[in-house]
Design a protein around this motif. Structure first.
Motif, PDB file in Angstrom:
ATOM      1  N   ALA A 128      38.509  42.656  39.408  1.00  0.00           N
ATOM      2  CA  ALA A 128      37.638  41.533  39.770  1.00  0.00           C
ATOM      3  C   ALA A 128      38.443  40.259  39.981  1.00  0.00           C
ATOM      4  CB  ALA A 128      36.585  41.319  38.687  1.00  0.00           C
ATOM      5  N   GLU A 129      38.018  39.488  40.938  1.00  0.00           N
ATOM      6  CA  GLU A 129      38.675  38.216  41.242  1.00  0.00           C
ATOM      7  C   GLU A 129      38.339  37.201  40.155  1.00  0.00           C
ATOM      8  OE1 GLU A 129      40.931  35.802  42.327  1.00  0.00           O
ATOM      9  OE2 GLU A 129      40.766  37.156  44.022  1.00  0.00           O
ATOM     10  N   ASP A 130      39.362  36.549  39.616  1.00  0.00           N
ATOM     11  CA  ASP A 130      39.139  35.551  38.573  1.00  0.00           C
ATOM     12  C   ASP A 130      38.716  34.209  39.143  1.00  0.00           C
ATOM     13  OD1 ASP A 130      39.557  37.071  36.336  1.00  0.00           O
ATOM     14  OD2 ASP A 130      41.692  36.657  36.231  1.00  0.00           O
ATOM     15  N   VAL A 131      38.913  34.003  40.435  1.00  0.00           N
ATOM     16  CA  VAL A 131      38.561  32.730  41.064  1.00  0.00           C
ATOM     17  C   VAL A 131      37.412  32.958  42.036  1.00  0.00           C
ATOM     18  CG1 VAL A 131      39.358  30.831  42.514  1.00  0.00           C
ATOM     19  CG2 VAL A 131      40.911  31.856  40.828  1.00  0.00           C
ATOM     20  N   VAL A 132      36.339  32.214  41.852  1.00  0.00           N
ATOM     21  CA  VAL A 132      35.176  32.303  42.730  1.00  0.00           C
ATOM     22  C   VAL A 132      35.009  30.969  43.446  1.00  0.00           C
ATOM     23  CG1 VAL A 132      32.693  32.710  42.856  1.00  0.00           C
ATOM     24  CG2 VAL A 132      34.057  33.930  41.174  1.00  0.00           C
ATOM     25  N   LYS A 133      34.804  31.034  44.772  1.00  0.00           N
ATOM     26  CA  LYS A 133      34.654  29.807  45.553  1.00  0.00           C
ATOM     27  C   LYS A 133      33.360  29.852  46.352  1.00  0.00           C
ATOM     28  CE  LYS A 133      39.649  29.158  46.157  1.00  0.00           C
ATOM     29  NZ  LYS A 133      40.753  29.095  47.139  1.00  0.00           N
ATOM     30  N   ALA A 134      32.735  28.684  46.484  1.00  0.00           N
ATOM     31  CA  ALA A 134      31.580  28.516  47.360  1.00  0.00           C
ATOM     32  C   ALA A 134      31.623  27.096  47.880  1.00  0.00           C
ATOM     33  CB  ALA A 134      30.275  28.772  46.613  1.00  0.00           C
ATOM     34  N   GLY A 135      31.799  26.969  49.190  1.00  0.00           N
ATOM     35  CA  GLY A 135      31.946  25.632  49.755  1.00  0.00           C
ATOM     36  C   GLY A 135      33.146  24.936  49.146  1.00  0.00           C
ATOM     37  N   ASP A 136      32.938  23.747  48.575  1.00  0.00           N
ATOM     38  CA  ASP A 136      34.046  22.997  47.968  1.00  0.00           C
ATOM     39  C   ASP A 136      34.106  23.169  46.456  1.00  0.00           C
ATOM     40  OD1 ASP A 136      31.758  21.604  47.359  1.00  0.00           O
ATOM     41  OD2 ASP A 136      32.562  19.625  47.849  1.00  0.00           O
ATOM     42  N   ILE A 137      33.333  24.137  45.918  1.00  0.00           N
ATOM     43  CA  ILE A 137      33.316  24.381  44.473  1.00  0.00           C
ATOM     44  C   ILE A 137      34.144  25.612  44.144  1.00  0.00           C
ATOM     45  CG2 ILE A 137      31.871  24.899  42.464  1.00  0.00           C
ATOM     46  CD1 ILE A 137      29.604  23.396  43.844  1.00  0.00           C
ATOM     47  N   MET A 138      35.014  25.498  43.141  1.00  0.00           N
ATOM     48  CA  MET A 138      35.871  26.595  42.723  1.00  0.00           C
ATOM     49  C   MET A 138      35.748  26.788  41.215  1.00  0.00           C
ATOM     50  SD  MET A 138      38.954  27.297  41.037  1.00  0.00           S
ATOM     51  CE  MET A 138      39.909  25.786  41.115  1.00  0.00           C
ATOM     52  N   VAL A 139      35.504  28.027  40.808  1.00  0.00           N
ATOM     53  CA  VAL A 139      35.453  28.386  39.389  1.00  0.00           C
ATOM     54  C   VAL A 139      36.603  29.348  39.101  1.00  0.00           C
ATOM     55  CG1 VAL A 139      34.147  29.566  37.580  1.00  0.00           C
ATOM     56  CG2 VAL A 139      32.960  28.062  39.186  1.00  0.00           C
ATOM     57  N   ASP A 140      37.471  28.968  38.189  1.00  0.00           N
ATOM     58  CA  ASP A 140      38.593  29.799  37.768  1.00  0.00           C
ATOM     59  C   ASP A 140      38.277  30.308  36.360  1.00  0.00           C
ATOM     60  OD1 ASP A 140      40.967  30.891  36.806  1.00  0.00           O
ATOM     61  OD2 ASP A 140      42.226  29.459  37.878  1.00  0.00           O
ATOM     62  N   GLU A 159      27.332  25.400  30.301  1.00  0.00           N
ATOM     63  CA  GLU A 159      27.239  24.998  31.702  1.00  0.00           C
ATOM     64  C   GLU A 159      28.211  25.823  32.561  1.00  0.00           C
ATOM     65  OE1 GLU A 159      27.434  22.600  29.239  1.00  0.00           O
ATOM     66  OE2 GLU A 159      25.263  22.270  29.357  1.00  0.00           O
ATOM     67  N   PHE A 160      29.382  26.132  32.004  1.00  0.00           N
ATOM     68  CA  PHE A 160      30.360  26.946  32.729  1.00  0.00           C
ATOM     69  C   PHE A 160      29.784  28.330  33.011  1.00  0.00           C
ATOM     70  CE2 PHE A 160      33.873  29.878  33.210  1.00  0.00           C
ATOM     71  CZ  PHE A 160      34.801  29.172  33.959  1.00  0.00           C
ATOM     72  N   ARG A 161      29.211  28.982  32.000  1.00  0.00           N
ATOM     73  CA  ARG A 161      28.629  30.320  32.184  1.00  0.00           C
ATOM     74  C   ARG A 161      27.445  30.269  33.143  1.00  0.00           C
ATOM     75  NH1 ARG A 161      29.050  30.399  26.560  1.00  0.00           N
ATOM     76  NH2 ARG A 161      26.770  30.309  26.357  1.00  0.00           N
ATOM     77  N   LEU A 162      26.664  29.199  33.065  1.00  0.00           N
ATOM     78  CA  LEU A 162      25.506  29.050  33.939  1.00  0.00           C
ATOM     79  C   LEU A 162      25.934  28.938  35.397  1.00  0.00           C
ATOM     80  CD1 LEU A 162      22.436  28.623  34.190  1.00  0.00           C
ATOM     81  CD2 LEU A 162      22.812  26.193  33.735  1.00  0.00           C
ATOM     82  N   LEU A 163      26.919  28.090  35.669  1.00  0.00           N
ATOM     83  CA  LEU A 163      27.420  27.938  37.038  1.00  0.00           C
ATOM     84  C   LEU A 163      28.022  29.244  37.538  1.00  0.00           C
ATOM     85  CD1 LEU A 163      28.160  26.225  39.523  1.00  0.00           C
ATOM     86  CD2 LEU A 163      30.270  25.569  38.336  1.00  0.00           C
ATOM     87  N   ASP A 164      28.832  29.894  36.719  1.00  0.00           N
ATOM     88  CA  ASP A 164      29.464  31.156  37.095  1.00  0.00           C
ATOM     89  C   ASP A 164      28.408  32.190  37.467  1.00  0.00           C
ATOM     90  OD1 ASP A 164      31.382  33.098  37.501  1.00  0.00           O
ATOM     91  OD2 ASP A 164      31.593  33.588  35.393  1.00  0.00           O
ATOM     92  N   TYR A 165      27.361  32.292  36.656  1.00  0.00           N
ATOM     93  CA  TYR A 165      26.315  33.286  36.910  1.00  0.00           C
ATOM     94  C   TYR A 165      25.559  32.978  38.202  1.00  0.00           C
ATOM     95  CZ  TYR A 165      22.509  36.547  36.136  1.00  0.00           C
ATOM     96  OH  TYR A 165      21.610  37.570  36.285  1.00  0.00           O
ATOM     97  N   LEU A 166      25.184  31.731  38.394  1.00  0.00           N
ATOM     98  CA  LEU A 166      24.458  31.365  39.613  1.00  0.00           C
ATOM     99  C   LEU A 166      25.307  31.607  40.856  1.00  0.00           C
ATOM    100  CD1 LEU A 166      22.734  28.057  38.427  1.00  0.00           C
ATOM    101  CD2 LEU A 166      21.580  30.200  38.997  1.00  0.00           C
ATOM    102  N   MET A 167      26.624  31.315  40.768  1.00  0.00           N
ATOM    103  CA  MET A 167      27.495  31.508  41.930  1.00  0.00           C
ATOM    104  C   MET A 167      27.733  32.983  42.231  1.00  0.00           C
ATOM    105  SD  MET A 167      30.290  28.413  41.544  1.00  0.00           S
ATOM    106  CE  MET A 167      31.281  28.955  42.938  1.00  0.00           C
ATOM    107  N   GLN A 168      27.551  33.848  41.236  1.00  0.00           N
ATOM    108  CA  GLN A 168      27.673  35.282  41.470  1.00  0.00           C
ATOM    109  C   GLN A 168      26.517  35.826  42.296  1.00  0.00           C
ATOM    110  OE1 GLN A 168      28.313  37.698  37.925  1.00  0.00           O
ATOM    111  NE2 GLN A 168      29.366  35.990  36.964  1.00  0.00           N
ATOM    112  N   HIS A 169      25.398  35.094  42.322  1.00  0.00           N
ATOM    113  CA  HIS A 169      24.187  35.559  43.012  1.00  0.00           C
ATOM    114  C   HIS A 169      23.673  34.456  43.938  1.00  0.00           C
ATOM    115  CE1 HIS A 169      24.478  37.629  39.102  1.00  0.00           C
ATOM    116  NE2 HIS A 169      24.084  38.690  39.779  1.00  0.00           N
ATOM    117  N   PRO A 170      24.463  34.077  44.937  1.00  0.00           N
ATOM    118  CA  PRO A 170      24.070  32.948  45.792  1.00  0.00           C
ATOM    119  C   PRO A 170      22.744  33.183  46.502  1.00  0.00           C
ATOM    120  CG  PRO A 170      25.871  34.208  46.780  1.00  0.00           C
ATOM    121  CD  PRO A 170      25.708  34.722  45.387  1.00  0.00           C
TER     122      PRO A 170
END
Length: 230
Positions: A128-140, A159-170
């Protein structure tokens, strides 16, 4: 070593588009245009993930999934089915046959990549990729770091887990209860309104420089991360 994806698709234009975008994301890609070729390629070199169309010449995608699951060498290979058949009965049949996820055509590449990352993270976490990107937002995830553009975003662990989860399911709308189960855990009792507090904190951190808000509130339903709007 980059994850190797076997793409099984008989539409040349879509197959080429998938290969181009997947390789751009850092995946290795092998193409098959029918079910027989897919089975042969998977036997010759076991892929890390199979992206397969339902309707294929010679051997259907459903049958390819069934046969791959029956072979010891490919029994645990993650498979995502691509199809224009969106009825619930079709989705259930595809998942029961062995597919790990189901993406209905037409789909966005951003959604597909999120599904691929989620399946790899769940089934083969080492790939799995440790870095997730969407637009100008990057989660490492490895560094537990978030950036938006050139700015570091400081988030608490929730908040970190919340953002990570939401970005996994755009694009997908989650109710407060669903977010509580996914982010806080099913065994933890907190009130549903707690989600609103943490979404508010996440928004404040992400949008402190007056950027567009990527988190969409859906009245009486919940929240979604809108990657298209970022």
């Amino acid at each position: 070593m980059k994850p190797q994806i076997l793409v099984v698709e008989d539409e040349d234009a879509l197959s080429t588009l998938l290969q181009y975008n997947l390789e751009k994301e850092g995946y290795g890609v092998t193409l098959a245009s029918d079910g027989e070729e897919a089975l042969m390629l998977a036997e010759e070199n076991t892929p890390d993930l199979v992206l397969i169309d339902w309707m294929l010449p010679k051997v259907s995608g459903i049958e390819v999934c069934r046969r791959l699951r029956s072979r010891q060498e490919t029994a645990n290979v993650p498979m995502i089915m691509l199809t224009a058949r969106g009825e619930e009965s079709d989705r259930i049949r595809g998942l029961d046959t062995g597919a790990d996820d189901y993406v209905v055509k037409p789909f966005s590449m951003t959604e597909l990549f999120a599904r691929i990352r989620a399946v790899l993270r769940r089934i083969r976490p080492g790939l799995a990729e440790d870095v997730v990107k969407a637009g100008d937002i990057m989660v490492d995830r490895g560094a537990h770091r978030v950036k938006r553009g050139d700015h570091d975003i400081h988030l608490g662990p929730t908040e970190f887990r919340l953002l990570d989860y939401l970005m996994q399911h755009p694009g997908r709308v989650f109710s407060r209860e669903q977010l509580l189960d996914a982010v806080w855990g099913a065994d933890v009792y907190v009130e549903a309104r707690t989600v609103d507090v943490h979404v508010g904190r996440l928004r404040k951190a992400l949008n402190r420089h007056s950027e567009h808000d990527p988190i969409r509130t859906v009245r009486s339903a919940g929240y979604a991360f809108d990657f298209e709007a970022v």
